[in-house]
Design an enzyme around this catalytic site. Structure first.
Site, PDB file in Angstrom:
ATOM      1  N   HIS A 194     -11.404  -2.187  -0.726  1.00 15.08           N
ATOM      2  CA  HIS A 194     -12.363  -3.145  -0.182  1.00 15.08           C
ATOM      3  C   HIS A 194     -12.297  -3.168   1.345  1.00 15.08           C
ATOM      4  O   HIS A 194     -13.307  -3.013   2.038  1.00 15.08           O
ATOM      5  CB  HIS A 194     -12.042  -4.568  -0.682  1.00 15.08           C
ATOM      6  CG  HIS A 194     -12.303  -4.790  -2.134  1.00 15.08           C
ATOM      7  ND1 HIS A 194     -11.512  -4.270  -3.116  1.00 15.08           N
ATOM      8  CD2 HIS A 194     -13.256  -5.518  -2.767  1.00 15.08           C
ATOM      9  CE1 HIS A 194     -11.966  -4.647  -4.295  1.00 15.08           C
ATOM     10  NE2 HIS A 194     -13.038  -5.410  -4.125  1.00 15.08           N
ATOM     11  N   HIS A 234      -4.512  -8.911  -4.103  1.00 16.53           N
ATOM     12  CA  HIS A 234      -3.818  -7.862  -3.360  1.00 16.53           C
ATOM     13  C   HIS A 234      -2.614  -8.468  -2.662  1.00 16.53           C
ATOM     14  O   HIS A 234      -2.615  -9.654  -2.303  1.00 16.53           O
ATOM     15  CB  HIS A 234      -4.734  -7.224  -2.303  1.00 16.53           C
ATOM     16  CG  HIS A 234      -5.552  -6.077  -2.805  1.00 16.53           C
ATOM     17  ND1 HIS A 234      -5.003  -4.887  -3.235  1.00 16.53           N
ATOM     18  CD2 HIS A 234      -6.896  -5.933  -2.951  1.00 16.53           C
ATOM     19  CE1 HIS A 234      -5.967  -4.062  -3.605  1.00 16.53           C
ATOM     20  NE2 HIS A 234      -7.127  -4.677  -3.460  1.00 16.53           N
ATOM     21  N   ASP A 238      -1.108  -4.308   1.039  1.00 18.72           N
ATOM     22  CA  ASP A 238      -2.299  -3.564   0.609  1.00 18.72           C
ATOM     23  C   ASP A 238      -3.437  -3.721   1.614  1.00 18.72           C
ATOM     24  O   ASP A 238      -4.157  -2.763   1.921  1.00 18.72           O
ATOM     25  CB  ASP A 238      -2.790  -4.068  -0.756  1.00 18.72           C
ATOM     26  CG  ASP A 238      -1.699  -4.041  -1.805  1.00 18.72           C
ATOM     27  OD1 ASP A 238      -0.799  -3.192  -1.702  1.00 18.72           O
ATOM     28  OD2 ASP A 238      -1.743  -4.879  -2.720  1.00 18.72           O
TER      29      ASP A 238
END
Length: 291
Positions: A194, A234, A238
């Site tokens: 993302h 997350h 990350d």
């Protein structure tokens, strides 16, 4: 014969002086080498070390002109102390995540209001579709493949790393059927695709001087980071590595595209400079720089 005597004698004396000079030079050279060996044996490498030539002003100059590396040096010492005195997390416990600690109140809010969590998850999915559409638009419509190549590089390495070390799902994960990937399916935690894809799109917008769109993407990306931490979707690592991955693979894609342009220019019998000049003559400089 008497007439040849004096010149021969002079020549002999001159030759003798030259030989003596050579012998003396060699002897002096041997002494110098011996002195260097002696000095090296006494002082070692420190005799010619760079820091032995530093003055007090040079040390102050490092702090004055290079404050960032100096700050990093202090942080290195600090975290060395933290690392060597911190107790490690036992295998039976969940990982410690500072981002989870910072968003504990938001996590409780979303856990108590599932409709709000679903709404934010749906908005996140829309944002992912928008950034994906933009990346494909730059290649299919504008003819600039750099962002698309960067995304391909990024997701490929994300798959390799995510599969190589599969992190456990964080405790308290707040999933949603409308979150991306849609349907509460499994996904790799490390690293955040993302965030990385959003960075890639934002960097392309800045190269094209689409500043308003770029700042909007950066703002939405920050909000996305907060939401992912709040939902435990997350780990902090990350998300941070996702930012770095976006920057790294955008740079690698740029080098790849540039190398292909140079190769094509050589194949067509032109030099890199000639190719670049021809682009400027065709008013294509902006297009070349952004690729």
């Amino acid at each position: 014969m008497n007439g040849d005597g004096p010149p021969s004698a002079l020549k002999s004396r001159h030759t003798s002086k030259k030989l003596n000079g050579v012998v003396n030079g060699v002897a002096n050279g041997i002494k110098d080498v011996g002195g260097m060996k002696k000095k090296g044996g006494g002082d070692g490498l420190l005799g010619n070390a760079s820091f032995m030539k530093w003055r007090f002003g040079d040390v102050l100059g490092v702090v004055r002109y290079h404050p960032v590396p100096c700050a990093f040096a202090l942080s290195l010492l600090f975290f060395m102390g933290v690392e060597y005195t911190l107790r490690m997390i036992p295998p039976s416990s969940q990982p410690f995540d500072l981002g989870f600690v910072a968003t504990v109140h938001l996590h409780r809010l979303l856990a108590s209001r599932p409709n709000l969590n679903t709404l934010l998850a749906g908005l996140n999915t829309v944002f992912v579709l928008v950034q994906t559409s933009y990346i494909l638009w730059t290649w299919l419509i504008e003819g600039r493949p750099r962002a698309t190549i960067s995304a391909l590089f990024m997701f490929t390495f994300r798959g390799i790393l995510g599969y190589s070390t599969q992190l456990p799902l964080p405790e308290g994960f707040l999933g949603s059927g409308v979150d991306f990937p849609v349907g509460n399916v499994s996904f790799f935690l490390f690293y955040s695709g993302h965030v990385a894809a959003s960075v890639i799109a934002s960097l392309d917008m800045k190269r094209m001087q689409r500043w308003e769109l770029a700042w909007m993407f950066d703002t939405l990306n920050i909000l996305q980071v907060v939401r992912l931490l709040s939902t435990r979707g997350h780990y902090t690592i990350d998300l941070v590595v996702g930012i770095g991955a976006g920057i790294l693979f955008d740079s690698l894609a740029g080098k790849y595209v540039e190398s292909k342009k140079i190769a094509d220019a050589k194949t067509n019998g032109t030099t890199y400079e000639t190719f670049f000049t021809s682009l400027k003559q065709l008013n294509c400089r902006t297009q070349y720089e952004v690729l």
